[in-house]
Design a protein around this motif. Structure first.
Motif, short mmCIF file in Angstrom:
data_model
loop_
_atom_site.label_atom_id
_atom_site.label_comp_id
_atom_site.label_asym_id
_atom_site.label_seq_id
_atom_site.Cartn_x
_atom_site.Cartn_y
_atom_site.Cartn_z
N VAL A 189 28.61 8.44 42.93
CA VAL A 189 29.13 7.14 42.48
C VAL A 189 28.05 6.07 42.63
O VAL A 189 27.81 5.26 41.73
N ALA A 190 27.36 6.09 43.77
CA ALA A 190 26.33 5.07 44.03
C ALA A 190 25.20 5.17 43.00
O ALA A 190 24.68 4.16 42.53
N GLU A 191 24.86 6.41 42.60
CA GLU A 191 23.81 6.60 41.61
C GLU A 191 24.17 5.94 40.28
O GLU A 191 23.31 5.54 39.51
N SER A 192 25.47 5.83 39.98
CA SER A 192 25.89 5.20 38.73
C SER A 192 25.98 3.68 38.90
O SER A 192 26.50 2.99 38.02
N GLY A 193 25.48 3.16 40.01
CA GLY A 193 25.42 1.71 40.19
C GLY A 193 26.73 1.10 40.66
O GLY A 193 26.91 -0.12 40.61
N ARG A 194 27.65 1.94 41.11
CA ARG A 194 28.91 1.40 41.60
C ARG A 194 29.04 1.62 43.10
O ARG A 194 28.28 2.35 43.70
N GLN A 195 30.04 0.95 43.66
CA GLN A 195 30.15 0.88 45.10
C GLN A 195 31.23 1.82 45.62
O GLN A 195 32.41 1.58 45.40
N PRO A 196 30.84 2.93 46.26
CA PRO A 196 31.86 3.85 46.78
C PRO A 196 32.27 3.47 48.21
O PRO A 196 31.49 2.88 48.96
N ARG A 197 33.50 3.81 48.52
CA ARG A 197 33.97 3.53 49.87
C ARG A 197 35.12 4.50 50.10
O ARG A 197 35.79 4.90 49.16
N GLN A 198 35.33 4.90 51.36
CA GLN A 198 36.54 5.66 51.58
C GLN A 198 37.21 5.34 52.88
O GLN A 198 36.57 4.99 53.86
N GLU A 199 38.53 5.41 52.82
CA GLU A 199 39.33 5.22 54.02
C GLU A 199 39.75 6.59 54.50
O GLU A 199 40.23 7.40 53.72
N VAL A 200 39.54 6.83 55.79
CA VAL A 200 39.80 8.16 56.34
C VAL A 200 40.89 8.08 57.39
O VAL A 200 40.90 7.16 58.22
N ARG A 201 41.80 9.04 57.35
CA ARG A 201 42.80 9.16 58.39
C ARG A 201 42.84 10.61 58.81
O ARG A 201 42.83 11.50 57.96
N VAL A 202 42.84 10.86 60.10
CA VAL A 202 42.85 12.25 60.57
C VAL A 202 44.16 12.52 61.29
O VAL A 202 44.59 11.70 62.12
N SER A 203 44.80 13.62 60.97
CA SER A 203 46.02 13.96 61.69
C SER A 203 46.08 15.46 61.93
O SER A 203 45.30 16.22 61.37
N ILE A 204 47.00 15.85 62.81
CA ILE A 204 47.19 17.27 63.10
C ILE A 204 48.60 17.62 62.66
O ILE A 204 49.56 16.95 63.04
N ARG A 205 48.69 18.63 61.79
CA ARG A 205 49.99 18.90 61.18
C ARG A 205 50.21 20.38 60.94
O ARG A 205 49.27 21.14 60.80
N ARG A 206 51.49 20.74 60.81
CA ARG A 206 51.82 22.05 60.27
C ARG A 206 51.42 22.02 58.79
O ARG A 206 51.69 21.03 58.10
N PRO A 207 50.79 23.07 58.32
CA PRO A 207 50.35 23.05 56.92
C PRO A 207 51.53 23.19 55.94
O PRO A 207 52.46 23.94 56.22
N PRO A 208 51.49 22.46 54.82
CA PRO A 208 52.49 22.72 53.78
C PRO A 208 52.32 24.15 53.25
O PRO A 208 51.25 24.75 53.37
N THR A 209 53.38 24.68 52.64
CA THR A 209 53.38 26.09 52.22
C THR A 209 52.16 26.48 51.40
O THR A 209 51.51 27.48 51.67
N GLU A 210 51.84 25.65 50.39
CA GLU A 210 50.75 26.03 49.49
C GLU A 210 49.40 26.09 50.23
O GLU A 210 48.52 26.86 49.87
N VAL A 211 49.26 25.26 51.27
CA VAL A 211 48.03 25.28 52.06
C VAL A 211 48.04 26.47 53.01
O VAL A 211 47.04 27.19 53.15
#
Lengths: 253, 253
Positions: A103-125
């Motif tokens: 994204v940065a290479e295309s001259g735009r500003q990337p950002r991400q919000e991260v949240r970490v949790s511990i969970r039982r996996p959903p079925t598909e996972v």
């Protein structure tokens, strides 16, 4: 000969044609309901049915009491999945940063919000990580990926808890390491299986991604395996159709 | 505390929960509007708004005057694009038959309707084939791919006319040859670029594929190149979200 199609179909066809020919441009406001009633000599209800049809097709966006507008797509982000992971190995990352660097290479500003949790996996996972959904634990890194100010995608990575316990992958922040975070904790992905499906967004996705009406999403699910075919990670990325292109370069060899 | 969300949101939430928990099963008819009015002590209009919300989410299908039904997905067809073309080289085909053989292996009946025409390429195709859209000609093989009796996908292949003139690729029928039809006319694809986007279907797609409301499609565009990077073909496949999974197996090497 009498025209067989309902009146509102013909009005929708006419407006659709104007949009397709560019006479009505992206972002432009459509005539008001009242103006359309006059122009097509139709009832208000007929005009509304025509507008609703175009809304359902994703061609226009109905503003709340502010009239209708020709839909404007965001600048598409290109996800080159065939190179994304190999770039990661050269640059650094847990599969967030290499996206950011594209994204940065295309001259735009990337950002991400991260949240970490511990969970039982959903079925598909659980299925893909070969875990028991009742008893197994996964560490989930949920990210909202933002370009400039716009939320572009949701990316949730699931790791078997026992594989990443006590590693930087459990930190609630952007983490990166030379060669990749997974590699830095001794986990090397040798191959991936990607599965892409298409559906309408959930209410939660609509809110998190500020989706206009009639915006479908691609669900990109990548399962990473080590050289012994042990699954290391499932990453589920939600990509709204109005702002993404998914790309693969494939060799015929 | 007073509940802030509109009444019809809460009714939609309740019904959505029943669908997600499987209390209302795929294909099952929902209670009638009248029954819902009684159950939720709401106006007919409120009930209609709730049902419309679920329709837009793709969870239910509103029958014409026949009530609403929980949406039933068709058995998904898995498109393993990472192997599709290499299978073709071992089996035979112009990229229709190997799809047919995958479907047949799953015990279902594949069939396709083929139409061949000669046309100026649309802009997106002309760009990828490096042709002038004003003057160039392409041979277009339009296929409707049918599984058992259901239309599953549309696949249009565009070839530069001068490359395939007088070859079996111009025959309006299923064509195949050992090693692939392109190869049989001296054209060998060395690599592909796949681009996948997601959008609502057009009116024509809705009709050809008998799509229920709120069914988005994936547009899979594959450009094939020979070893000198000359583009040989663009194939555009329209895959409705309720009946397809797109799969890629990717090596990290």
């Amino acid at each position: 000969m009498r025209e067989q199609r309902p009146r509102y179909h013909r009005i929708a066809d006419d407006l659709r044609g104007q949009i397709e020919r560019g006479e009505l441009e992206a972002g432009e406001q459509l005539p008001t309901e009242f103006e359309l009633v006059e122009r097509y000599e139709a009832s208000r209800n007929t005009v509304r049915l025509a507008l609703r049809r175009l809304t359902e097709e994703g061609l226009i966006i109905a503003g709340q009491g502010r009239g209708s507008f020709v839909r404007r797509s965001l600048t598409p982000a290109v996800w080159d999945w065939s190179v994304l992971e190999s770039r990661a190995r050269h640059k650094s990352d847990d599969n967030g940063d290499q996206w950011a660097s594209i994204v940065a290479e295309s001259g735009r500003q990337p950002r991400q919000e991260v949240r970490v949790s511990i969970r039982r996996p959903p079925t598909e996972v659980a299925e893909r990580l070969q875990l028991d959904p009742e008893t197994a634990l996964t560490v989930v890194r949920e990210r909202v990926r933002i370009v400039d100010q716009d939320p572009y995608a949701l990316a949730d990575s699931y790791f078997p808890e026992e594989l990443v316990r006590g590693t930087p992958l459990m930190l609630p922040e952007d983490v990166s390491a030379p060669g990749g975070v997974l590699a830095s904790v001794g986990l090397v992905q040798a191959r991936y299986r990607d599965e892409i499906t298409v559906r309408m967004p959930t209410r939660v996705e609509i809110e998190k991604l500020s989706l206009p009406s009639a915006t479908p999403v691609a669900v990109h699910m990548r399962t990473g395996y080590d050289e012994n075919d042990r699954p290391l990670r499932v990453m589920i990325t939600i990509l709204p159709g109005d702002r993404h292109v998914i790309r693969y370069d494939v060799s015929a060899e």
